[in-house]
Design a protein around this motif. Structure first.
Motif, PDB file in Angstrom:
ATOM      1  N   VAL A  43      -0.983   1.201   5.819  1.00  0.00           N
ATOM      2  CA  VAL A  43      -0.708   1.342   7.241  1.00  0.00           C
ATOM      3  C   VAL A  43      -1.240   2.657   7.777  1.00  0.00           C
ATOM      4  O   VAL A  43      -1.835   2.727   8.843  1.00  0.00           O
ATOM      5  CB  VAL A  43       0.812   1.282   7.508  1.00  0.00           C
ATOM      6  N   GLU A  53       1.072   5.332   3.413  1.00  0.00           N
ATOM      7  CA  GLU A  53       2.144   4.373   3.686  1.00  0.00           C
ATOM      8  C   GLU A  53       1.625   2.951   3.551  1.00  0.00           C
ATOM      9  O   GLU A  53       0.596   2.607   4.116  1.00  0.00           O
ATOM     10  CB  GLU A  53       2.706   4.608   5.091  1.00  0.00           C
ATOM     11  N   ARG A  55       2.421  -1.348   3.620  1.00  0.00           N
ATOM     12  CA  ARG A  55       3.307  -2.375   4.160  1.00  0.00           C
ATOM     13  C   ARG A  55       3.273  -3.531   3.175  1.00  0.00           C
ATOM     14  O   ARG A  55       2.208  -4.037   2.836  1.00  0.00           O
ATOM     15  CB  ARG A  55       2.809  -2.807   5.530  1.00  0.00           C
ATOM     16  N   ARG A  57       5.837  -6.981   1.752  1.00  0.00           N
ATOM     17  CA  ARG A  57       7.071  -7.757   1.901  1.00  0.00           C
ATOM     18  C   ARG A  57       7.884  -7.350   3.124  1.00  0.00           C
ATOM     19  O   ARG A  57       9.102  -7.195   3.072  1.00  0.00           O
ATOM     20  CB  ARG A  57       7.960  -7.604   0.659  1.00  0.00           C
ATOM     21  N   ASN A  58       7.185  -7.109   4.222  1.00  0.00           N
ATOM     22  CA  ASN A  58       7.833  -6.782   5.488  1.00  0.00           C
ATOM     23  C   ASN A  58       8.654  -5.504   5.464  1.00  0.00           C
ATOM     24  O   ASN A  58       9.617  -5.355   6.204  1.00  0.00           O
ATOM     25  CB  ASN A  58       8.721  -7.931   5.960  1.00  0.00           C
ATOM     26  N   TYR A  59       8.308  -4.590   4.595  1.00  0.00           N
ATOM     27  CA  TYR A  59       8.891  -3.249   4.729  1.00  0.00           C
ATOM     28  C   TYR A  59       7.815  -2.213   4.431  1.00  0.00           C
ATOM     29  O   TYR A  59       6.719  -2.568   3.995  1.00  0.00           O
ATOM     30  CB  TYR A  59      10.122  -3.077   3.840  1.00  0.00           C
ATOM     31  N   SER A  60       8.127  -0.955   4.721  1.00  0.00           N
ATOM     32  CA  SER A  60       7.139   0.104   4.543  1.00  0.00           C
ATOM     33  C   SER A  60       7.531   0.997   3.391  1.00  0.00           C
ATOM     34  O   SER A  60       8.700   1.305   3.207  1.00  0.00           O
ATOM     35  CB  SER A  60       7.036   0.957   5.808  1.00  0.00           C
ATOM     36  N   LEU A  61       6.536   1.412   2.644  1.00  0.00           N
ATOM     37  CA  LEU A  61       6.776   2.181   1.444  1.00  0.00           C
ATOM     38  C   LEU A  61       5.693   3.237   1.364  1.00  0.00           C
ATOM     39  O   LEU A  61       4.529   2.943   1.594  1.00  0.00           O
ATOM     40  CB  LEU A  61       6.668   1.242   0.238  1.00  0.00           C
ATOM     41  N   SER A  62       6.079   4.493   1.062  1.00  0.00           N
ATOM     42  CA  SER A  62       5.010   5.470   0.896  1.00  0.00           C
ATOM     43  C   SER A  62       4.902   5.871  -0.566  1.00  0.00           C
ATOM     44  O   SER A  62       5.895   5.983  -1.279  1.00  0.00           O
ATOM     45  CB  SER A  62       5.217   6.673   1.812  1.00  0.00           C
TER      46      SER A  62
END
Ligand SMILES: Nc1nc2c(ncn2[C@@H]2O[C@H](COP(=O)(O)OP(=O)(O)OP(=O)(O)O)[C@@H](O)[C@H]2O)c(=O)[nH]1
Lengths: 79, 721
Positions: A43, A53, A55, A57-62
């Motif tokens: 993202v 960052e 995206r 499974r519909n969430y954000s992870l850094s």
């Protein structure tokens, strides 16, 4: 042709091919839903260049670049 | 492990799923905070009446899975296998259930009765997500109850589902993930060893526990796992690896395959994620705007802790002074009065003086955390922190260290891994906190008054250097600790970036208040005890000779023919001088004398030594102690008589004690030394043992001494001083 998350243009979707971090971290990422075949995109990149960052499974992870480099990806639907 | 066998219900959930909100909604805020045995993780619990039964509701730490490799992660599994655990409420953020259902799946697999609380159901409509909770319940063979924790919606349904699950007759869930045959064989091979380890466990669960071992064991620091199980699991893993199998991947992906099918069957395709959260992020993580806002927010926190808390701290100090004066008039003069005034009331004052900053910092951190911004703070600044081996989340605690190490040490709780927390906790007391400032000001006013360095006043340069130095030393210390005392892999930075949410004020208050209460009780008792000890050290033994001498002088003054004002001035000055001499006679005073040979090479004399001993109560006490040592009475950092007394002080050879060089040496000593028992107390509380505060005190004192020695001796060689 081994591409990692770092080679992925911002915003472009891909599929995870494999994760080769040390075991604990790989396990953690897998349990957070990053598995071969999972759809992912980058993202944004942090203002100072690291971390990035994702995206998934519909969430954000850094994650840091060093880790992202060990997550191999392939274009979607090319298994 | 829990002593009373009151039936307990655990609340589990991913970080940020609304678990605390739900816990507080269910318990009405009446929680009890304790510690899990052996690890420094808060155990928040509350009792709850369900039908006719009284149960204990236990809030587990946020987690993504039950898999564990450290004692902190292990406590969830331990709690789950406790015999009085009757059920688990698993909170799932409905907006991220494609990942969030992994944890309840693992829980249900383990055979414990589970109720899934599908939270944030108000937010699903906005993203066009519809969930067939009934079908989900069937698939999971457990009740799935839609709730909105913030609005207390769905709580009744949740509680009645829980009540049903607690009935002994209710069936054990029959969820079968369906693992590949080879994996099933591995599980069967490990099960006998597990059965010997946990004979009381129902046979069906040995399988599940074997699965947990296969995934968790190896390079772990788990406690209590028998060698037999370890070896068996290791052999199985190795054999699988030789055949090119990755057991971790097999286990996790089997579960996710099952989950993906369940989600596909029960959830509508969702629309695009809400654009406002994305738009906020575009600004807040923008190279220029993002960093500017970051700087402003951090400065705001800093300013609030530094300046905003000042009036409250002042008020507490005034109140303490008032109480001391009151006690002094009520109690007859003597040891009891001194104990109450200078030991007990001062000690209680020393504890509650931290309350404003702790409350403020935890309100801020709570707001940052619950709103989702803390994750962005870490995201923006991680690059910088990574350089010294710290986690992005270490930034806020480090910054808070500029105001006060006590709340800052408590703020390291946001850092997940214990090692990273410890490194941060042990480095941040080097940040130049606000209690050091009065000491700098006294020294600067004493030795640098009127001097300048080029365009700048020498005092300003000295102050600025202290702050810069403190940042550099803190970061260096973190880097060194990370490589030596607490080695370990660089902290990984796998951090969920939750969507922005508006936090609830009530929850922020409850949490900040809870933190404060823990501090007051746990660290407070240590601080109080140390204050009394320090008071005794600086008060006893008392010399009868000195008392008699001054009593005689007082009598003379009273008999003299001078005016009342001259008399009272003379009496005051006598009091101050007597206090000074008694202090010199006390154990602490003698200790100051005894260590003079050690202090001499760094440019201090015994009087400063006594000041340093007194300053252990809190750095700024250095000044009032010096006031007593020099027989001046009450003094603050602006006090002219004290500055003059310091300038007049001479070593035995007649050379002045306070020179610019010894002044710099003194400032550096105060910058680096751990002259603060409250920091010690709070590190004890947060690290869970005396080992770390003792280490902290030793390394900082040694560092301070060596640095002052280098400065003073080096300076003399170069001809300064
Ligand atoms: N819209 C909405 N927001 C909620 C709901 N429940 C909780 N929140 C918000 O979600 C955020 C996180 O809630 P917490 O209760 O702190 O979450 P937690 O799971 O305890 O998080 P950790 O303390 O990090 O483990 C807060 O800002 C809450 O106000 C809900 O049902 N709907």
């Amino acid at each position: 042709m081994n591409r990692s998350l770092l080679d992925l243009p911002l915003g472009q979707h891909a599929e995870i091919a494999s994760i080769d971090c040390e075991r604990r971290l790989s396990r953690r990422l897998m349990e957070m839903g990053l598995l071969p075949g999972t759809r992912v995109r980058v993202v944004r990149v942090a203002p100072l260049g690291d971390p990035i960052e994702l995206r998934v499974r519909n969430y954000s992870l850094s994650v840091r670049r060093a880790e992202a480099a060990k997550i191999a990806v392939r274009p979607e639907g090319t298994v | 492990m829990s002593s009373a066998a009151a039936p307990q219900v655990l609340i589990a959930g991913n970080p940020n799923c609304g678990k605390s909100t739900l816990f507080n909604a269910l318990s009405g805020g009446s929680a009890h905070v304790g510690n899990y045995p052996g690890v420094t993780v808060d155990r928040t619990s509350a009792s709850l009446h369900l039908g006719t039964e009284k149960i204990e509701l236990v809030d587990l730490p946020g987690m993504y899975s039950l898999t564990a490799s450290s004692p902190e992660e292990q406590l969830a599994v331990d709690a789950l296998t406790e015999s009085n655990t009757r059920a688990v409420v698993c909170v799932v953020d409905a907006t991220t259930l494609e990942r969030g259902l992994y944890l309840p799946l693992q829980l249900i697999e383990s055979g414990v009765p589970v109720v899934v609380a599908l939270n944030m159901m108000d937010a699903t409509a906005r993203i066009g997500l519809r969930i067939d909770t009934e079908r989900l319940s069937e698939l999971f063979a457990s009740p799935v109850i839609p709730v909105v924790a913030t609005k207390r919606r769905g709580l009744d349904a949740l509680l009645s589902a829980l009540e049903t699950q607690l009935e002994p007759s209710s069936e054990i869930s029959t969820l079968q993930v369906g693992y590949p045959a080879a994996l099933e064989a591995d599980i069967a091979a490990l099960a006998p060893a597990v059965a010997r380890w946990r004979p009381k466990m129902p046979t069906g669960q040995h399988r599940v526990f074997a699965l947990w071992c296969l995934l968790s064991l190896g390079e772990d620091s788990l406690r209590g796992v028998p060698d037999e199980v370890r070896q068996a699991a290791g052999n199985i893993r190795r054999a699988a690896a030789e055949r090119g199998r990755n057991l971790d991947l097999e286990i996790v992906s089997s579960r996710y395959d099952w989950l993906d099918r369940a989600v596909a069957e029960t959830c509508s395709v969702r629309g695009p994620s809400p654009s406002w959260s994305e738009r906020i992020d575009r600004v807040l993580t923008h190279p220029i705007a993002g960093i500017s806002i970051f700087a402003v927010v951090m400065f705001g926190i800093f300013e609030a802790l530094f300046a905003g808390a000042e009036p409250l701290i002042g008020a507490i100090e005034t109140l303490t002074g008032f109480m001391q004066a009151q006690a002094a008039t009520i109690l007859p003069p003597g040891v009891l009065q001194d104990l109450v005034v200078e030991g007990i009331i001062a000690g209680v004052g020393n504890v509650i003086v931290f309350a404003p900053q702790i409350l403020m910092l935890f309100l801020f951190i709570g707001f940052l955390e619950d709103s989702g911004y803390l994750a962005r703070v870490a995201f923006v600044i991680d690059r910088v922190m990574k350089g010294v081996g710290l986690h992005g989340k270490a930034f806020v605690p480090l910054l808070s260290g500029f105001a006060c190490a006590v709340p800052a040490v408590m703020a390291t709780r946001t850092i997940e891994r214990r090692r990273d927390r410890l490194v941060t906790m042990l480095a941040l007391p080097l940040m130049s906190c606000s209690a050091r400032l009065p000491v700098y000001i006294l020294v600067v006013g004493t030795v640098f008054a009127g001097r300048s360095l080029g365009w700048f006043s020498a005092g300003a340069v000295a102050l600025f250097s202290m702050y810069t130095l403190s940042v550099l030393v803190t970061l260096a210390a973190a880097a060194v600790l990370k490589r030596t005392v607490l080695p370990g892999p660089a902290p990984t930075f796998v951090l969920e970036m939750p969507p922005y949410r508006w936090p609830s004020a009530a929850i922020l208050w409850i949490n900040a208040w809870r933190r404060l209460r823990i501090f007051l009780i746990d660290a407070g008792t240590i601080i109080l005890a140390m204050t009394i000890l320090l008071w005794a050290l600086l008060s006893f033994p008392k010399s009868a000779e000195i008392s008699e001498h001054y009593a005689a002088e007082r009598a003379q003054v009273l008999q003299s023919a001078s005016s009342e004002t001259t008399k009272s001035e003379a009496l005051q000055s006598l009091d101050a001088r007597e206090a000074g001499e008694q202090l010199a006679h006390s154990l602490g005073g003698r200790f100051g004398h005894a260590i003079e040979p050690v202090l001499r090479p760094i440019g201090f004399d015994w009087q400063i030594g006594v000041g340093i001993i007194g300053a252990f109560a809190a750095r700024e006490v250095f000044i009032s102690t010096l006031g007593v040592v020099f027989g001046i009475g009450e003094a603050d950092e602006e006090s002219r008589p004290l500055r003059q007394a310091l300038r007049d002080a001479r070593h035995a050879d007649g050379s002045p004690v306070m020179t610019p060089l010894s002044g710099v040496s003194l400032m550096i000593f105060f910058l680096l030394a751990c002259q603060c028992m409250s920091t010690i107390a709070v590190v004890k509380k947060e690290s869970g043992s005396w080992k770390w505060p003792v280490f902290l005190f030793s390394y900082m004192t040694l560092l301070a001494y060596l640095a002052s020695l280098a400065v003073y001796q080096g300076g003399q060689l170069l001809g300064y001083g």
